[in-house]
Design an enzyme around this catalytic site. Structure first.
Site, PDB file in Angstrom:
ATOM      1  CG  HIS A   1     -13.506   2.823  -2.156  1.00 57.63           C
ATOM      2  ND1 HIS A   1     -13.849   4.113  -1.844  1.00 57.63           N
ATOM      3  CD2 HIS A   1     -13.371   2.792  -3.498  1.00 57.63           C
ATOM      4  CE1 HIS A   1     -13.913   4.827  -2.949  1.00 57.63           C
ATOM      5  NE2 HIS A   1     -13.615   4.043  -3.971  1.00 57.63           N
TER       6      HIS A   1
ATOM      7  CG  ASN B   1      -6.169   7.730  10.141  1.00 52.48           C
ATOM      8  OD1 ASN B   1      -6.028   6.623   9.627  1.00 52.48           O
ATOM      9  ND2 ASN B   1      -5.693   8.830   9.598  1.00 52.48           N
TER      10      ASN B   1
ATOM     11  NE  ARG C   1      -3.821  -2.013   2.596  1.00 53.77           N
ATOM     12  CZ  ARG C   1      -3.788  -3.332   2.709  1.00 53.77           C
ATOM     13  NH1 ARG C   1      -2.625  -3.961   2.796  1.00 53.77           N
ATOM     14  NH2 ARG C   1      -4.903  -4.031   2.728  1.00 53.77           N
TER      15      ARG C   1
ATOM     16  NE  ARG D   1      -3.740  -2.439  -1.841  1.00 54.46           N
ATOM     17  CZ  ARG D   1      -4.051  -3.509  -1.105  1.00 54.46           C
ATOM     18  NH1 ARG D   1      -3.104  -4.310  -0.695  1.00 54.46           N
ATOM     19  NH2 ARG D   1      -5.310  -3.761  -0.787  1.00 54.46           N
TER      20      ARG D   1
ATOM     21  NE  ARG E   1      -9.902   8.708   2.973  1.00 51.31           N
ATOM     22  CZ  ARG E   1     -10.305   8.174   4.130  1.00 51.31           C
ATOM     23  NH1 ARG E   1     -11.079   8.856   4.945  1.00 51.31           N
ATOM     24  NH2 ARG E   1      -9.935   6.954   4.466  1.00 51.31           N
TER      25      ARG E   1
ATOM     26  NE  ARG F   1      -3.615  -3.944   6.218  1.00 50.88           N
ATOM     27  CZ  ARG F   1      -2.889  -2.828   6.020  1.00 50.88           C
ATOM     28  NH1 ARG F   1      -3.476  -1.642   5.980  1.00 50.88           N
ATOM     29  NH2 ARG F   1      -1.581  -2.909   5.855  1.00 50.88           N
TER      30      ARG F   1
ATOM     31  CG  HIS G   1      -2.800   3.573   6.096  1.00 52.73           C
ATOM     32  ND1 HIS G   1      -3.213   3.694   7.395  1.00 52.73           N
ATOM     33  CD2 HIS G   1      -3.040   4.796   5.533  1.00 52.73           C
ATOM     34  CE1 HIS G   1      -3.695   4.906   7.607  1.00 52.73           C
ATOM     35  NE2 HIS G   1      -3.587   5.610   6.495  1.00 52.73           N
TER      36      HIS G   1
ATOM     37  CE1 TYR H   1      -8.913   6.677   0.377  1.00 50.24           C
ATOM     38  CE2 TYR H   1      -8.466   4.584   1.426  1.00 50.24           C
ATOM     39  CZ  TYR H   1      -8.430   5.955   1.448  1.00 50.24           C
ATOM     40  OH  TYR H   1      -7.900   6.613   2.521  1.00 50.24           O
TER      41      TYR H   1
ATOM     42  CG  PHE I   1      -3.258  12.053   0.434  1.00 50.48           C
ATOM     43  CD1 PHE I   1      -3.329  12.069   1.818  1.00 50.48           C
ATOM     44  CD2 PHE I   1      -2.989  10.840  -0.184  1.00 50.48           C
ATOM     45  CE1 PHE I   1      -3.144  10.909   2.558  1.00 50.48           C
ATOM     46  CE2 PHE I   1      -2.802   9.672   0.548  1.00 50.48           C
ATOM     47  CZ  PHE I   1      -2.888   9.713   1.921  1.00 50.48           C
TER      48      PHE I   1
HETATM   49 FE1  HDD Z   1      -6.211   7.016   3.048  1.00 47.75          FE
HETATM   50  C1  HDD Z   1      -5.190   3.801   2.721  1.00 47.75           C
HETATM   51  C2  HDD Z   1      -7.287   6.355   6.267  1.00 47.75           C
HETATM   52  C3  HDD Z   1      -6.936  10.333   3.523  1.00 47.75           C
HETATM   53  C4  HDD Z   1      -5.494   7.593  -0.180  1.00 47.75           C
HETATM   54  N1  HDD Z   1      -6.209   5.391   4.265  1.00 47.75           N
HETATM   55  C5  HDD Z   1      -5.761   4.157   3.936  1.00 47.75           C
HETATM   56  C6  HDD Z   1      -5.957   3.273   5.033  1.00 47.75           C
HETATM   57  C7  HDD Z   1      -6.547   3.992   6.029  1.00 47.75           C
HETATM   58  C8  HDD Z   1      -6.717   5.330   5.542  1.00 47.75           C
HETATM   59  C9  HDD Z   1      -6.949   3.481   7.395  1.00 47.75           C
HETATM   60  C10 HDD Z   1      -5.562   1.802   5.069  1.00 47.75           C
HETATM   61  C11 HDD Z   1      -6.693   0.928   4.649  1.00 47.75           C
HETATM   62  C12 HDD Z   1      -6.285  -0.519   4.758  1.00 47.75           C
HETATM   63  O1  HDD Z   1      -6.082  -0.982   5.886  1.00 47.75           O
HETATM   64  O2  HDD Z   1      -6.149  -1.156   3.718  1.00 47.75           O
HETATM   65  N2  HDD Z   1      -6.890   8.133   4.605  1.00 47.75           N
HETATM   66  C13 HDD Z   1      -7.358   7.664   5.804  1.00 47.75           C
HETATM   67  C14 HDD Z   1      -7.957   8.747   6.543  1.00 47.75           C
HETATM   68  C15 HDD Z   1      -7.851   9.869   5.775  1.00 47.75           C
HETATM   69  C16 HDD Z   1      -7.202   9.479   4.549  1.00 47.75           C
HETATM   70  C17 HDD Z   1      -8.587   8.608   7.914  1.00 47.75           C
HETATM   71  C18 HDD Z   1      -8.312  11.268   6.040  1.00 47.75           C
HETATM   72  C19 HDD Z   1      -9.301  11.549   6.801  1.00 47.75           C
HETATM   73  N3  HDD Z   1      -6.180   8.670   1.899  1.00 47.75           N
HETATM   74  C20 HDD Z   1      -6.552   9.940   2.261  1.00 47.75           C
HETATM   75  C21 HDD Z   1      -6.507  10.804   1.111  1.00 47.75           C
HETATM   76  C22 HDD Z   1      -6.117  10.019   0.058  1.00 47.75           C
HETATM   77  C23 HDD Z   1      -5.909   8.689   0.574  1.00 47.75           C
HETATM   78  C24 HDD Z   1      -6.860  12.273   1.119  1.00 47.75           C
HETATM   79  C25 HDD Z   1      -5.911  10.385  -1.394  1.00 47.75           C
HETATM   80  C26 HDD Z   1      -6.397  11.404  -1.990  1.00 47.75           C
HETATM   81  N4  HDD Z   1      -5.404   5.898   1.562  1.00 47.75           N
HETATM   82  C27 HDD Z   1      -5.237   6.343   0.295  1.00 47.75           C
HETATM   83  C28 HDD Z   1      -4.766   5.264  -0.654  1.00 47.75           C
HETATM   84  C29 HDD Z   1      -4.711   4.028   0.285  1.00 47.75           C
HETATM   85  C30 HDD Z   1      -5.100   4.598   1.630  1.00 47.75           C
HETATM   86  C31 HDD Z   1      -3.558   5.597  -1.416  1.00 47.75           C
HETATM   87  C32 HDD Z   1      -3.447   3.198   0.291  1.00 47.75           C
HETATM   88  C33 HDD Z   1      -3.883   1.766   0.219  1.00 47.75           C
HETATM   89  C34 HDD Z   1      -5.296   1.826  -0.037  1.00 47.75           C
HETATM   90  O3  HDD Z   1      -5.718   3.107  -0.092  1.00 47.75           O
HETATM   91  O4  HDD Z   1      -6.037   0.883  -0.200  1.00 47.75           O
HETATM   92  O5  HDD Z   1      -5.663   5.084  -1.685  1.00 47.75           O
END
Ligand code: HDD
Length: 704
Positions: free
Chosen positions: A347, A156, A80, A377, A366, A120, A83, A370, A169
């Site tokens: 997602h 979170n 990822r 991935r 977001r 997770r 995370h 996702y 981001f």
């Molecule tokens: Fe995110 C993963 C939580 C903002 C893009 N995010 C990811 C995971 C968590 C969060 C818990 C892990 C999920 C898992 O266990 O597979 N993210 C947050 C929170 C945010 C947040 C609480 C703000 C309130 N995230 C955020 C933004 C973006 C992303 C603004 C993009 C514009 N996040 C991602 C991602 C991930 C991710 C890149 C990496 C792996 C996945 O999604 O599946 O898409």
């Protein structure tokens, strides 16, 4: 064994059957008896490749070698992008009361129903193999397998975020991750690029206060809160929509590690949080969180004094109390880390009717990210068919083909409308369960701009600061000082201290002193900083019910130990729900003063005090006094503010380590001449229930 029963999932534990686990049963594979290729061909030699003569070259013909090596070469998938480090578990969610007044979501209506979940937990910055205890926000992602489709609450353990708009981001994450030239440092925000970005982004100030607090070094994932962060909407059957913030409240309370302890754990047990979760579930101490809601009528949103769409703001609980509406219980570890934890795809856009988005621009971004990330991935658009991601309810549509398609869609119709398949699958109106977005009125110019209501970046950062106890404030000062001391560029350090002036001049001054900024002058203000009413729920201190359930206690033993003290104290601790382990110089057994053999669980060589919550030193174990590891064990426990008890002449080990009884340190329990073992145990349980005796941790003189 029945086809729905798996050896690692006994049905006799009193745990209600986990329906997602049953759904996965068809995909589980036993090892089998005979080794075969992927095509089912039995293999007669798994030791030698096919060669032209015993010392000759390997033949291209060796399809068995090629299949094995090819598969191995492709075993890894991209981690990822954030995370990457995490662990997951199965469980279920139960609602306390029907929530029909607020939402039509089916899984929030029936208190008798158990909705399966997969959860997770993760850190944000580190790679897949990084240490669990880095200073970082923790991900708390929950997938509910509901009868109306999957609902993912991807949150979170901190209720606010660094940035207000998703377009920032990639910048945030590039600044946080290891620096791109050297790929250093791993799983740490204590470096130039991160603080360069933060000090230039005032909107990150509130979140950075949380990340510098002990929230960012939880004792356990079982002992941390979770937050949906964004404002969402709940919509009822009448179409009435209200704003909502989601909370997870841990039943065991909110507790943290000491920073020195967290750093040591990163080396001594990098899997500390993963192991903690796994072991708790394995021994039936199922982790629990209550789901809480803060509900705001749409008409009241403007009265809050900040913008609900701004993810850098929280709703103070003294303003809008959290109503607890149900409970999440984790009951089952994974069978296969890759198949479940690594392949699970969360997602924020996986919704069910009755739960909807707000216009928070961070959340909106977001919604794109996702799905997109799973394509690289998990290798294509069919990741929803991977068993852990597959909804439990039926799903039908006309999407077809693509990489790794598993299901075999029958028939010649893959379009809608159609008459050749009786018009199926067809839409269904909202009254019968179809999803329909809230018909929000939109009349706005197309514009790239931040709302003026997002402009205040410091009031809630200050609210957080003033709501902390003195000990928590000390830890925040130390965390800023630590992190910024690792920043090489003086201008970045100074700029960050100036940002902190907007939160609190005392905080800024203390950090400046810690950084050796002798010329630092407090900012002269024309208007004083606001004096917010502290919000007690923002402090972790006093959280929980002082229970010692699931706490890990070390009992240090050597030959000659007072066996009665070991057994009586151990019994009392275990009756209160703690887990006791005997730690000695070697494995095997130690012989007590009365000749009994006591089984040793761990050795001082492999198991340091940082993996325990408290330590008991019974009398008689004289062999420990000459052992440096034993002295270090108690000294570290002391430095980290943990409860320590000694009975009989066990206090001599403490004395030897420089912890003298006459100072009566907080959280240290001694058996004096008259005290009964039962009293020692009772006082020890009280001391452990306080979690940590933080006042001791500020004693820099302790050399552990
Ligand atoms: Fe995110 C993963 C939580 C903002 C893009 N995010 C990811 C995971 C968590 C969060 C818990 C892990 C999920 C898992 O266990 O597979 N993210 C947050 C929170 C945010 C947040 C609480 C703000 C309130 N995230 C955020 C933004 C973006 C992303 C603004 C993009 C514009 N996040 C991602 C991602 C991930 C991710 C890149 C990496 C792996 C996945 O999604 O599946 O898409």
């Amino acid at each position: 064994m029945s086809s729905t029963q798996h050896p690692s999932h006994p049905v006799s534990t009193g745990v209600p059957s986990d329906m997602k686990s049953q759904d996965l049963e068809a995909d589980r594979r036993e090892a089998g008896e005979v080794l075969t290729t992927n095509q089912g061909l039995a293999i007669s030699d798994n030791q030698n490749s096919l060669r032209a003569g015993a010392r000759g070259p390997t033949l291209l013909e060796d399809f068995i070698l090629r299949e094995k090596i090819t598969h191995f070469d492709h075993e890894r998938i991209p981690e990822r992008v954030v995370h990457a480090r995490g662990e997951g578990a199965h469980g279920y969610f139960e609602v306390y009361e029907p929530m029909s007044k607020l939402t039509r979501a089916a899984f929030l209506q029936d208190p008798a129903a158990k909705t399966p979940v997969f959860v997770r937990f993760s850190t944000v910055a580190g790679s897949r193999g990084s240490a669990d205890t880095a200073r970082d926000a923790r991900g708390f992602a929950v997938k509910f397998y509901t009868s109306e489709g999957n609902f993912d609450l991807v949150g979170n353990n901190i209720p606010v975020f660094f940035i207000q708009d998703a377009i920032k981001f990639p910048d945030l994450v590039h600044a946080l991750k290891p620096e791109p030239d050297s790929e250093m440092p791993q799983a740490s925000s204590a470096h130039d690029t991160f603080w360069d970005f933060i000090s230039l982004m005032p909107e990150s100030t509130h979140m950075i206060m949380w990340v510098m607090s002990d929230r960012a070094i939880p004792r356990s994932h079982r002992m941390m809160e979770g937050f949906g962060v964004h404002t969402f909407r709940l919509v009822n059957a009448e179409g009435v929509s209200r704003f909502v913030k989601f909370h997870w409240k841990p039943v065991l309370g909110i507790h943290a590690l000491a920073w020195d302890e967290a750093q040591q754990l990163a080396g001594r047990d990098p899997d500390f949080h993963r192991r903690d979760l796994w072991e708790a579930i394995d021994r039936g101490a199922y982790p629990e969180w209550e789901l809480g809601l803060q509900v705001v009528e749409e008409a009241d949103a403007e009265k809050l004094g900040f913008d609900l769409l701004d993810a850098t703001k929280l709703i103070p609980e003294n303003l809008v109390p959290v109503q607890k509406i149900g409970k999440l219980t984790l009951t089952q570890n994974t069978d296969n880390f890759f198949a479940e934890t690594e392949q699970v795809a969360f997602h924020p856009g996986h919704l069910v009717p009755g739960i909807e988005f707000s216009n928070d621009p961070l959340l909106q971004g977001r919604l794109f990210s996702y799905t997109d990330t799973q394509l690289s991935r998990l290798g294509g658009p069919n990741f929803h068919e991977i068993p852990i991601n597959r909804p439990r309810c039926p799903f039908h549509n006309n999407q077809r083909d693509g990489m790794h398609r598993q299901s075999i869609a029958i028939g010649r119709v893959a379009y809608e409308p159609n008459s050749l398949a009786d018009g199926k699958p067809h839409e269904i109106e909202p009254a019968l369960g179809g999803f329909a977005s809230v018909a929000e009125r939109m009349e706005s110019p197309k514009i790239r701009a931040r709302s003026p209501s997002f402009a205040d970046h410091f009031s809630q950062a200050r609210l957080f600061w003033v709501s902390q106890s003195l000990v928590e404030q000390d830890h925040i000062v130390l965390a800023f000082t630590f992190e910024l001391s690792k920043v090489g560029v003086p201008a970045i350090r100074e700029r960050m201290v100036r940002t902190l002036e907007n939160v609190d001049p005392v905080l800024a001054g203390r950090v400046a002193r810690g950084l050796g900024l002798k010329d630092h002058q407090a900012t002269v203000r024309s208007t004083p900083l606001p004096e917010p009413e502290p919000s007690p729920q923002l402090s972790m201190l006093g959280s929980g019910d002082h229970s010692i359930r699931t706490r890990k206690i070390a009992i240090l033993v050597a030959d000659g130990v007072d066996g009665e003290a070991v057994e009586r104290v151990r019994k009392a601790l275990e009756a209160a729900g703690a887990v006791c382990k005997l730690v000695a110089l070697t494995l095997g057994t130690v012989t007590s003063a009365s000749g009994d053999a006591l089984s040793v669980d761990h050795t001082l060589l492999t198991t340091p005090s940082v993996v325990f919550d408290a330590v008991f030193v019974p009398g008689g174990s004289h062999g420990l006094r000459a052992c440096g590891d034993a002295l270090r064990f108690v000294l570290e426990a002391y430095k980290h503010g943990k409860a320590i008890a000694a009975s009989g002449d066990g206090l001599e080990l403490l004395d030897e380590a420089g912890i003298p009884p006459e100072t009566c340190p907080a959280g240290v329990v001694y058996q004096t001449g008259e005290t009964l073992l039962a009293d020692v145990a009772a006082q020890f349980i009280d001391a452990i229930g306080a979690h940590r005796h933080w006042q001791r941790c500020s004693q820099d003189a302790v050399p552990a």
